[in-house]
Design a protein around this motif. Structure first.
Motif, PDB file in Angstrom:
ATOM      1  N   ARG A 166       0.834  -1.208   0.000  1.00 10.38           N
ATOM      2  CA  ARG A 166       0.000   0.000   0.000  1.00 10.38           C
ATOM      3  C   ARG A 166       0.866   1.253   0.000  1.00 10.38           C
ATOM      4  NH1 ARG A 166      -3.206  -2.119   5.166  1.00 10.38           N
ATOM      5  NH2 ARG A 166      -4.316  -3.860   4.224  1.00 10.38           N
ATOM      6  N   ALA A 167       1.884   1.262   0.854  1.00 11.01           N
ATOM      7  CA  ALA A 167       2.763   2.428   0.949  1.00 11.01           C
ATOM      8  C   ALA A 167       3.480   2.671  -0.371  1.00 11.01           C
ATOM      9  CB  ALA A 167       3.767   2.228   2.078  1.00 11.01           C
ATOM     10  N   GLU A 168       3.954   1.598  -0.991  1.00  2.00           N
ATOM     11  CA  GLU A 168       4.648   1.733  -2.273  1.00  2.00           C
ATOM     12  C   GLU A 168       3.712   2.270  -3.344  1.00  2.00           C
ATOM     13  OE1 GLU A 168       7.138  -1.055  -5.470  1.00  2.00           O
ATOM     14  OE2 GLU A 168       6.158  -1.956  -3.709  1.00  2.00           O
ATOM     15  N   PHE A 169       2.493   1.749  -3.370  1.00  2.00           N
ATOM     16  CA  PHE A 169       1.521   2.169  -4.370  1.00  2.00           C
ATOM     17  C   PHE A 169       1.158   3.644  -4.213  1.00  2.00           C
ATOM     18  CE2 PHE A 169      -3.136   2.430  -5.423  1.00  2.00           C
ATOM     19  CZ  PHE A 169      -2.982   2.417  -6.796  1.00  2.00           C
ATOM     20  N   LEU A 170       0.831   4.049  -2.987  1.00  2.00           N
ATOM     21  CA  LEU A 170       0.419   5.436  -2.751  1.00  2.00           C
ATOM     22  C   LEU A 170       1.577   6.403  -2.948  1.00  2.00           C
ATOM     23  CD1 LEU A 170      -1.894   5.019   0.370  1.00  2.00           C
ATOM     24  CD2 LEU A 170      -2.592   5.581  -1.954  1.00  2.00           C
ATOM     25  N   SER A 171       2.766   6.037  -2.491  1.00  2.00           N
ATOM     26  CA  SER A 171       3.913   6.937  -2.581  1.00  2.00           C
ATOM     27  C   SER A 171       4.370   7.129  -4.023  1.00  2.00           C
ATOM     28  CB  SER A 171       5.076   6.399  -1.742  1.00  2.00           C
ATOM     29  OG  SER A 171       4.703   6.316  -0.384  1.00  2.00           O
ATOM     30  N   ALA A 172       4.117   6.136  -4.880  1.00  6.74           N
ATOM     31  CA  ALA A 172       4.572   6.224  -6.266  1.00  6.74           C
ATOM     32  C   ALA A 172       3.657   7.073  -7.134  1.00  6.74           C
ATOM     33  CB  ALA A 172       4.691   4.819  -6.859  1.00  6.74           C
ATOM     34  N   MET A 173       2.469   7.404  -6.648  1.00 12.41           N
ATOM     35  CA  MET A 173       1.529   8.173  -7.463  1.00 12.41           C
ATOM     36  C   MET A 173       1.995   9.618  -7.614  1.00 12.41           C
ATOM     37  SD  MET A 173      -2.356   7.086  -6.482  1.00 12.41           S
ATOM     38  CE  MET A 173      -2.969   5.437  -6.794  1.00 12.41           C
ATOM     39  N   PRO A 174       1.925  10.166  -8.821  1.00 11.31           N
ATOM     40  CA  PRO A 174       2.250  11.588  -9.007  1.00 11.31           C
ATOM     41  C   PRO A 174       1.288  12.489  -8.231  1.00 11.31           C
ATOM     42  CG  PRO A 174       2.181  10.420 -11.113  1.00 11.31           C
ATOM     43  CD  PRO A 174       1.611   9.495 -10.080  1.00 11.31           C
ATOM     44  N   ALA A 175       1.726  13.714  -8.013  1.00 12.96           N
ATOM     45  CA  ALA A 175       0.946  14.664  -7.206  1.00 12.96           C
ATOM     46  C   ALA A 175      -0.454  14.878  -7.772  1.00 12.96           C
ATOM     47  CB  ALA A 175       1.693  15.994  -7.119  1.00 12.96           C
ATOM     48  N   ALA A 176      -0.556  15.006  -9.088  1.00 15.30           N
ATOM     49  CA  ALA A 176      -1.864  15.279  -9.698  1.00 15.30           C
ATOM     50  C   ALA A 176      -2.839  14.132  -9.462  1.00 15.30           C
ATOM     51  CB  ALA A 176      -1.702  15.530 -11.196  1.00 15.30           C
ATOM     52  N   VAL A 177      -2.340  12.889  -9.459  1.00 15.71           N
ATOM     53  CA  VAL A 177      -3.211  11.742  -9.234  1.00 15.71           C
ATOM     54  C   VAL A 177      -3.683  11.716  -7.784  1.00 15.71           C
ATOM     55  CG1 VAL A 177      -3.386   9.233  -9.308  1.00 15.71           C
ATOM     56  CG2 VAL A 177      -2.089  10.440 -11.062  1.00 15.71           C
ATOM     57  N   HIS A 178      -2.756  11.964  -6.858  1.00 12.57           N
ATOM     58  CA  HIS A 178      -3.139  12.056  -5.447  1.00 12.57           C
ATOM     59  C   HIS A 178      -4.237  13.089  -5.254  1.00 12.57           C
ATOM     60  CE1 HIS A 178      -1.116   9.599  -2.541  1.00 12.57           C
ATOM     61  NE2 HIS A 178       0.049   9.723  -3.154  1.00 12.57           N
ATOM     62  N   GLU A 179      -4.080  14.231  -5.903  1.00 11.46           N
ATOM     63  CA  GLU A 179      -5.061  15.308  -5.760  1.00 11.46           C
ATOM     64  C   GLU A 179      -6.416  14.876  -6.305  1.00 11.46           C
ATOM     65  OE1 GLU A 179      -5.810  19.846  -7.446  1.00 11.46           O
ATOM     66  OE2 GLU A 179      -3.801  18.974  -7.525  1.00 11.46           O
ATOM     67  N   GLU A 180      -6.440  14.285  -7.505  1.00  8.93           N
ATOM     68  CA  GLU A 180      -7.695  13.858  -8.113  1.00  8.93           C
ATOM     69  C   GLU A 180      -8.405  12.814  -7.262  1.00  8.93           C
ATOM     70  OE1 GLU A 180      -9.206  15.011 -10.919  1.00  8.93           O
ATOM     71  OE2 GLU A 180      -7.666  16.545 -10.952  1.00  8.93           O
ATOM     72  N   VAL A 181      -7.642  11.868  -6.714  1.00 11.60           N
ATOM     73  CA  VAL A 181      -8.230  10.793  -5.929  1.00 11.60           C
ATOM     74  C   VAL A 181      -8.693  11.305  -4.570  1.00 11.60           C
ATOM     75  CG1 VAL A 181      -7.772   8.599  -4.779  1.00 11.60           C
ATOM     76  CG2 VAL A 181      -6.961   8.976  -7.113  1.00 11.60           C
ATOM     77  N   ALA A 182      -7.823  12.028  -3.861  1.00  8.10           N
ATOM     78  CA  ALA A 182      -8.139  12.452  -2.497  1.00  8.10           C
ATOM     79  C   ALA A 182      -9.309  13.432  -2.455  1.00  8.10           C
ATOM     80  CB  ALA A 182      -6.912  13.090  -1.842  1.00  8.10           C
ATOM     81  N   LEU A 183      -9.400  14.333  -3.444  1.00 14.12           N
ATOM     82  CA  LEU A 183     -10.474  15.320  -3.455  1.00 14.12           C
ATOM     83  C   LEU A 183     -11.740  14.800  -4.143  1.00 14.12           C
ATOM     84  CD1 LEU A 183      -8.517  18.623  -4.216  1.00 14.12           C
ATOM     85  CD2 LEU A 183      -9.217  17.690  -2.001  1.00 14.12           C
ATOM     86  N   GLY A 184     -11.662  13.592  -4.718  1.00 14.52           N
ATOM     87  CA  GLY A 184     -12.846  13.012  -5.324  1.00 14.52           C
ATOM     88  C   GLY A 184     -13.231  13.606  -6.655  1.00 14.52           C
ATOM     89  N   THR A 185     -12.343  14.399  -7.272  1.00 11.69           N
ATOM     90  CA  THR A 185     -12.659  14.955  -8.588  1.00 11.69           C
ATOM     91  C   THR A 185     -12.524  13.880  -9.661  1.00 11.69           C
ATOM     92  OG1 THR A 185     -10.401  15.829  -8.563  1.00 11.69           O
ATOM     93  CG2 THR A 185     -12.167  17.363  -8.071  1.00 11.69           C
ATOM     94  N   MET A 186     -11.494  13.012  -9.539  1.00  3.76           N
ATOM     95  CA  MET A 186     -11.364  11.805 -10.353  1.00  3.76           C
ATOM     96  C   MET A 186     -11.506  12.082 -11.849  1.00  3.76           C
ATOM     97  SD  MET A 186     -10.696   9.420  -8.096  1.00  3.76           S
ATOM     98  CE  MET A 186     -10.931   7.903  -8.998  1.00  3.76           C
ATOM     99  N   ARG A 187     -10.844  13.153 -12.338  1.00  5.64           N
ATOM    100  CA  ARG A 187     -10.883  13.435 -13.770  1.00  5.64           C
ATOM    101  C   ARG A 187      -9.933  12.478 -14.477  1.00  5.64           C
ATOM    102  NH1 ARG A 187     -10.168  19.826 -12.855  1.00  5.64           N
ATOM    103  NH2 ARG A 187      -8.738  18.904 -11.347  1.00  5.64           N
ATOM    104  N   LEU A 188     -10.503  11.562 -15.259  1.00  6.19           N
ATOM    105  CA  LEU A 188      -9.716  10.493 -15.860  1.00  6.19           C
ATOM    106  C   LEU A 188      -8.656  11.042 -16.803  1.00  6.19           C
ATOM    107  CD1 LEU A 188      -9.366   7.455 -15.955  1.00  6.19           C
ATOM    108  CD2 LEU A 188     -10.998   7.376 -17.848  1.00  6.19           C
TER     109      LEU A 188
END
Length: 357
Positions: free
Chosen positions: A308-330
């Motif tokens: 889990r840590a490896e997966f989350l840490s490897a995500m680029p900043a923009a992906v973290h933002e889209e996922v965490a804020l629920g905007t999820m723009r593909l």
């Protein structure tokens, strides 16, 4: 238009539904079981206004959110300082203002009960039967998976200038910590797949070791359950579920105010327009985001804490933002992961059943 819309529960979903119903010509009547609305403890954060057509009343805004910082196991992963517009709100003030904006009525100390396939609300003037309306009664009416959460108010001089959201994903807990700005301090909490006593110990340890909270005085903690099992749409004896009762909470972060408000507003709009409110709720962008996040939660459950840590840490900043804020723009997720086809394939697998715009 005329007529009334009866709403059980005066949380964010019920308040937003009342606002839209009143605006469209119905008289909303909101029944709250407790002596006042907004008794459930929560972070009071509305980090994004996307798809939220109901205004946040100015008198309820406590702090303007100017950014967010996301961590994974205590290590900074993403800092969002541009384009984020949101608020920390006084939830009770917000709810009362929205309900009353167009002549809506809020009746407190009016619990609703189900019996023999019908609803009865007990008010000071006597019991009243409800045959249709909205059920915005929160997690008590949710049938999906829940997590526990505890929070407290932290007070210190250093926290008084805080104007951003702090969220730390804990891959061992499969949960998260948060620090949200609050007048003269901050709200600090932890939510995850653990019992309340365990979470209380984690909260105290987090407050002791986090550099933002060192030396801060904590208030007595309070606890609550949070719906994280995804959407639970449907009717209960004639009342359509909205808000947390219907699973309108982002499973990865527990954010519920904005998703719940969107659901209440859209359900009320469908009712006033003579449309199918259940169909409208099912096809909302926030509904797709919730379903995608739930898929990610299910996938991370099958991973080890290290994976889990490896997966989350490897995500680029923009992906973290889209996922965490629920905007999820593909489109933004795909563009950000163009150089990491392995991560892109994995993420798309988790959300394969969900369509985005």
């Amino acid at each position: 238009m005329g007529g009334e819309l009866h709403i059980v529960g005066s949380g964010p979903a019920g308040a937003a539904a009342a606002y839209v119903a009143g605006r469209e010509g119905l008289r909303p009547i909101v029944y709250e079981a407790n002596p006042r609305p907004a008794v459930k403890p929560c972070g009071r954060g509305v980090p994004s206004l996307q798809d939220l057509e109901v205004p946040i009343p100015k008198e309820s805004i406590l702090i303007n959110i100017k950014g967010a910082v996301l961590y994974v196991n205590g290590k900074k992963s993403v800092e969002i300082r541009e384009g984020l517009k949101g608020y920390v709100v006084d939830k009770e003030l917000m709810i009362r203002a929205l309900v009353e904006s167009y002549g809506g009525v809020l009746i407190t100390s009016a619990p609703a009960r189900r019996c023999c396939g019908r609803w009865t609300v007990r008010t000071s003037s006597g019991p009243m039967e409800l045959r249709e309306g909205l059920l915005a009664g929160g997690v008590a009416y949710y049938s999906g998976e829940r997590i526990n959460a505890v929070q407290a108010i932290a007070r210190s001089k250093e926290l008084e200038i805080m104007d951003y959201l702090y969220i730390d994903f804990d891959t061992r807990l499969l949960g998260y910590y948060w620090i949200f700005p609050y007048p003269e301090g901050a709200e600090v909490g932890v939510g995850g797949f653990a019992d309340m006593q365990t979470l209380l110990g984690l909260l105290r340890s987090f407050a002791k070791n986090n550099e933002l909270l060192r030396g801060a005085e904590l208030s007595a903690p309070s606890g609550a359950q949070i719906a994280v099992g995804g959407l639970d749409l449907g009717y209960v004896d004639g009342l359509l579920k909205v808000g947390e009762a219907a699973g309108f909470v982002l499973p990865l972060t527990g954010e519920g105010i904005r998703p719940s408000m969107i659901s209440g507003a859209e359900a009320a709009k469908a009712i006033t327009n003579g449309e199918d409110p259940l169909s409208r709720l099912r096809n909302l962008r926030i509904s797709r985001a919730i379903s995608a996040q739930r898929s990610i939660v299910e996938a991370t459950k099958r991973m080890s804490p290290e994976q889990r840590a490896e997966f989350l840490s490897a995500m680029p900043a923009a992906v973290h933002e889209e996922v965490a804020l629920g905007t999820m723009r593909l489109s933004r997720i795909v563009a950000s992961l163009a150089s990491r086809p392995d991560l892109l394939a994995k993420l798309l697998k988790y959300v394969a059943a969900v369509s985005f715009t």
